[in-house]
Write a protein that holds these residues in place. Structure first.
Motif, PDB file in Angstrom:
ATOM      1  N   GLU A 132       0.850  -1.175   0.000  1.00 29.75           N
ATOM      2  CA  GLU A 132       0.000   0.000   0.000  1.00 29.75           C
ATOM      3  C   GLU A 132       0.892   1.233   0.000  1.00 29.75           C
ATOM      4  OE1 GLU A 132      -2.550  -0.165   3.365  1.00 29.75           O
ATOM      5  OE2 GLU A 132      -3.751  -1.831   2.584  1.00 29.75           O
ATOM      6  N   LEU A 133       0.534   2.209  -0.818  1.00 26.91           N
ATOM      7  CA  LEU A 133       1.314   3.441  -0.902  1.00 26.91           C
ATOM      8  C   LEU A 133       0.683   4.522  -0.034  1.00 26.91           C
ATOM      9  CD1 LEU A 133       2.036   3.553  -4.754  1.00 26.91           C
ATOM     10  CD2 LEU A 133       3.535   2.727  -2.938  1.00 26.91           C
ATOM     11  N   HIS A 134       1.544   5.271   0.657  1.00 21.93           N
ATOM     12  CA  HIS A 134       1.067   6.344   1.523  1.00 21.93           C
ATOM     13  C   HIS A 134       1.968   7.564   1.359  1.00 21.93           C
ATOM     14  CE1 HIS A 134      -1.519   3.486   3.647  1.00 21.93           C
ATOM     15  NE2 HIS A 134      -0.479   2.678   3.716  1.00 21.93           N
ATOM     16  N   LYS A 135       1.358   8.737   1.242  1.00 26.38           N
ATOM     17  CA  LYS A 135       2.142   9.971   1.239  1.00 26.38           C
ATOM     18  C   LYS A 135       2.654  10.236   2.650  1.00 26.38           C
ATOM     19  CE  LYS A 135      -0.662  13.040  -0.648  1.00 26.38           C
ATOM     20  NZ  LYS A 135      -1.025  14.339  -1.287  1.00 26.38           N
ATOM     21  N   LEU A 149       7.727  12.612  -1.047  1.00 26.82           N
ATOM     22  CA  LEU A 149       8.037  11.285  -0.523  1.00 26.82           C
ATOM     23  C   LEU A 149       6.776  10.435  -0.362  1.00 26.82           C
ATOM     24  CD1 LEU A 149      10.698  12.249   2.169  1.00 26.82           C
ATOM     25  CD2 LEU A 149      11.105  10.896   0.094  1.00 26.82           C
ATOM     26  N   VAL A 150       6.884   9.187  -0.819  1.00 26.04           N
ATOM     27  CA  VAL A 150       5.802   8.212  -0.722  1.00 26.04           C
ATOM     28  C   VAL A 150       6.389   6.910  -0.195  1.00 26.04           C
ATOM     29  CG1 VAL A 150       4.076   6.874  -1.999  1.00 26.04           C
ATOM     30  CG2 VAL A 150       4.534   9.246  -2.642  1.00 26.04           C
ATOM     31  N   GLU A 151       5.715   6.278   0.752  1.00 30.35           N
ATOM     32  CA  GLU A 151       6.193   5.013   1.311  1.00 30.35           C
ATOM     33  C   GLU A 151       5.316   3.853   0.851  1.00 30.35           C
ATOM     34  OE1 GLU A 151       6.363   5.330   5.542  1.00 30.35           O
ATOM     35  OE2 GLU A 151       8.326   6.315   5.521  1.00 30.35           O
ATOM     36  N   SER A 161      10.640   3.067  -0.453  1.00 27.95           N
ATOM     37  CA  SER A 161      10.256   4.473  -0.471  1.00 27.95           C
ATOM     38  C   SER A 161      10.459   5.027  -1.871  1.00 27.95           C
ATOM     39  CB  SER A 161      11.091   5.286   0.520  1.00 27.95           C
ATOM     40  OG  SER A 161      10.844   4.888   1.849  1.00 27.95           O
ATOM     41  N   LEU A 162       9.583   5.951  -2.248  1.00 28.32           N
ATOM     42  CA  LEU A 162       9.682   6.627  -3.530  1.00 28.32           C
ATOM     43  C   LEU A 162       9.728   8.126  -3.277  1.00 28.32           C
ATOM     44  CD1 LEU A 162       6.764   4.820  -5.408  1.00 28.32           C
ATOM     45  CD2 LEU A 162       9.160   4.148  -5.407  1.00 28.32           C
ATOM     46  N   CYS A 163      10.366   8.838  -4.183  1.00 25.24           N
ATOM     47  CA  CYS A 163      10.259  10.287  -4.178  1.00 25.24           C
ATOM     48  C   CYS A 163       9.835  10.651  -5.593  1.00 25.24           C
ATOM     49  CB  CYS A 163      11.583  10.953  -3.803  1.00 25.24           C
ATOM     50  SG  CYS A 163      11.341  12.629  -3.121  1.00 25.24           S
ATOM     51  N   VAL A 164       8.637  11.216  -5.717  1.00 28.21           N
ATOM     52  CA  VAL A 164       8.040  11.399  -7.032  1.00 28.21           C
ATOM     53  C   VAL A 164       7.936  12.876  -7.385  1.00 28.21           C
ATOM     54  CG1 VAL A 164       6.745   9.262  -6.720  1.00 28.21           C
ATOM     55  CG2 VAL A 164       5.640  11.440  -6.212  1.00 28.21           C
ATOM     56  N   ALA A 165       8.120  13.158  -8.668  1.00 26.49           N
ATOM     57  CA  ALA A 165       8.017  14.529  -9.178  1.00 26.49           C
ATOM     58  C   ALA A 165       6.965  14.567 -10.274  1.00 26.49           C
ATOM     59  CB  ALA A 165       9.358  14.992  -9.733  1.00 26.49           C
ATOM     60  N   HIS A 166       6.355  15.715 -10.471  1.00 23.45           N
ATOM     61  CA  HIS A 166       5.412  15.890 -11.570  1.00 23.45           C
ATOM     62  C   HIS A 166       6.174  15.697 -12.876  1.00 23.45           C
ATOM     63  CE1 HIS A 166       2.298  17.445 -14.172  1.00 23.45           C
ATOM     64  NE2 HIS A 166       1.478  17.546 -13.138  1.00 23.45           N
ATOM     65  N   ILE A 167       5.569  14.994 -13.820  1.00 19.53           N
ATOM     66  CA  ILE A 167       6.298  14.691 -15.055  1.00 19.53           C
ATOM     67  C   ILE A 167       6.700  15.958 -15.803  1.00 19.53           C
ATOM     68  CG2 ILE A 167       5.330  12.386 -15.315  1.00 19.53           C
ATOM     69  CD1 ILE A 167       3.389  13.495 -17.363  1.00 19.53           C
ATOM     70  N   MET A 192       0.599   4.894  -7.912  1.00 18.90           N
ATOM     71  CA  MET A 192       1.377   6.018  -7.394  1.00 18.90           C
ATOM     72  C   MET A 192       0.675   7.337  -7.694  1.00 18.90           C
ATOM     73  SD  MET A 192       5.225   7.046  -8.570  1.00 18.90           S
ATOM     74  CE  MET A 192       4.598   7.434 -10.225  1.00 18.90           C
ATOM     75  N   GLU A 193       0.181   7.491  -8.920  1.00 21.25           N
ATOM     76  CA  GLU A 193      -0.485   8.736  -9.312  1.00 21.25           C
ATOM     77  C   GLU A 193      -1.804   8.918  -8.575  1.00 21.25           C
ATOM     78  OE1 GLU A 193      -0.643   8.424 -13.538  1.00 21.25           O
ATOM     79  OE2 GLU A 193       1.432   9.102 -13.810  1.00 21.25           O
TER      80      GLU A 193
END
Length: 250
Positions: A132-135, A149-151, A161-167, A192-193
């Motif tokens: 499960e993804l959580h901000k 950051l998203v876990e 863990s992810l660190c996501v940026a707007h495309i 993720m989105e």
């Protein structure tokens, strides 16, 4: 007349836009991994993903994924039917685990870590662990990217863990990532989105070791994003590669 036709053809060739592909190059650090680059070549209906030691090619026009082993010059073909068979094989394995005798179960437990044994028990109960993804509500910077950051949590424990940026921050549009969205990775991108609420791409990813939830096993950081024409051969299996059949369901 001939000169007119030639002029029209020449104008069309010059005026027609050259469709550029997208190349995303990441740096990877992991123990005992030969090579430290991951490169994605992306077009609207096909993707080539190069990892240390193996390559994956997705062809939406063929509805097929190819897993290549360059060192051995061999490949496997994954069609929707093959994926169904693989899922059926996994289901049979779950049934086998459920049917183990106490003696077999004891032997199985001796070779498993407690964490992996717990996962196997969930599988035997028909409850394969899901992420499960959580901000986290935090932002960070990796290289030249500022990201959110998203876990990813599994069985109540963070496993990546992810660190996501707007495309758009990467200079990309949804169309630029079309092939990737149509590949097997699409479900991960969509999940993720859905969590962050915008079209995003992970510019940093870390995966924790299964046995030690605080030890980082692998890190991947996006270094460059380019748009340029891509050679058609990137999305073809080399002619001298030998096809290896998928393992038959047992």
């Amino acid at each position: 007349m001939r000169l007119l036709v030639f002029a029209v053809v020449l104008y069309t060739a010059v005026a027609a836009p050259v469709l550029a592909g997208t190349v995303i190059t990441s740096e990877m650090s992991a123990p005992n991994v030969a090579g430290n680059s991951v490169v994605y070549y992306i077009e609207p209906d096909r993707v080539r993903m190069e990892y240390p030691g193996h390559v994956v090619i997705f062809r939406a026009d063929q509805d097929t994924e190819y897993a290549l082993a360059p060192a051995e010059k061999k490949f496997r073909r994954m069609t929707p039917e093959a994926m169904k068979q693989s899922a059926a094989a996994a289901a049979k394995m779950f049934e086998l685990l459920r049917s183990m005798s106490p003696e077999q179960r004891a032997q199985f437990e001796r070779i498993m870590t407690p964490e992996r044994l717990a996962q196997a028990e969930k599988m035997m109960a028909g409850q394969a662990p899901k992420s499960e993804l959580h901000k986290t509500g935090s932002t960070a910077s990796f290289g030249k990217w500022t990201c959110e950051l998203v876990e990813a949590v599994r069985n109540g424990q963070r496993h990546s863990s992810l660190c996501v940026a707007h495309i758009s921050d990467l200079g990309l549009t949804e169309e630029d990532l079309g092939g990737l969205r149509r590949a097997a990775t699409k479900e991960g991108l969509r999940a993720m989105e859905k969590v962050v609420g915008y079209a995003a791409y992970p510019v940093y990813r870390e995966i924790l070791a299964v046995e030690m939830q605080t030890t980082v096993e692998m890190q991947t950081t996006v270094k460059t994003v380019e748009k340029k024409p891509l050679a058609a051969g990137l999305f073809e299996v080399p002619a001298d590669y030998r096809e290896e059949p998928m393992p038959a369901p047992r």
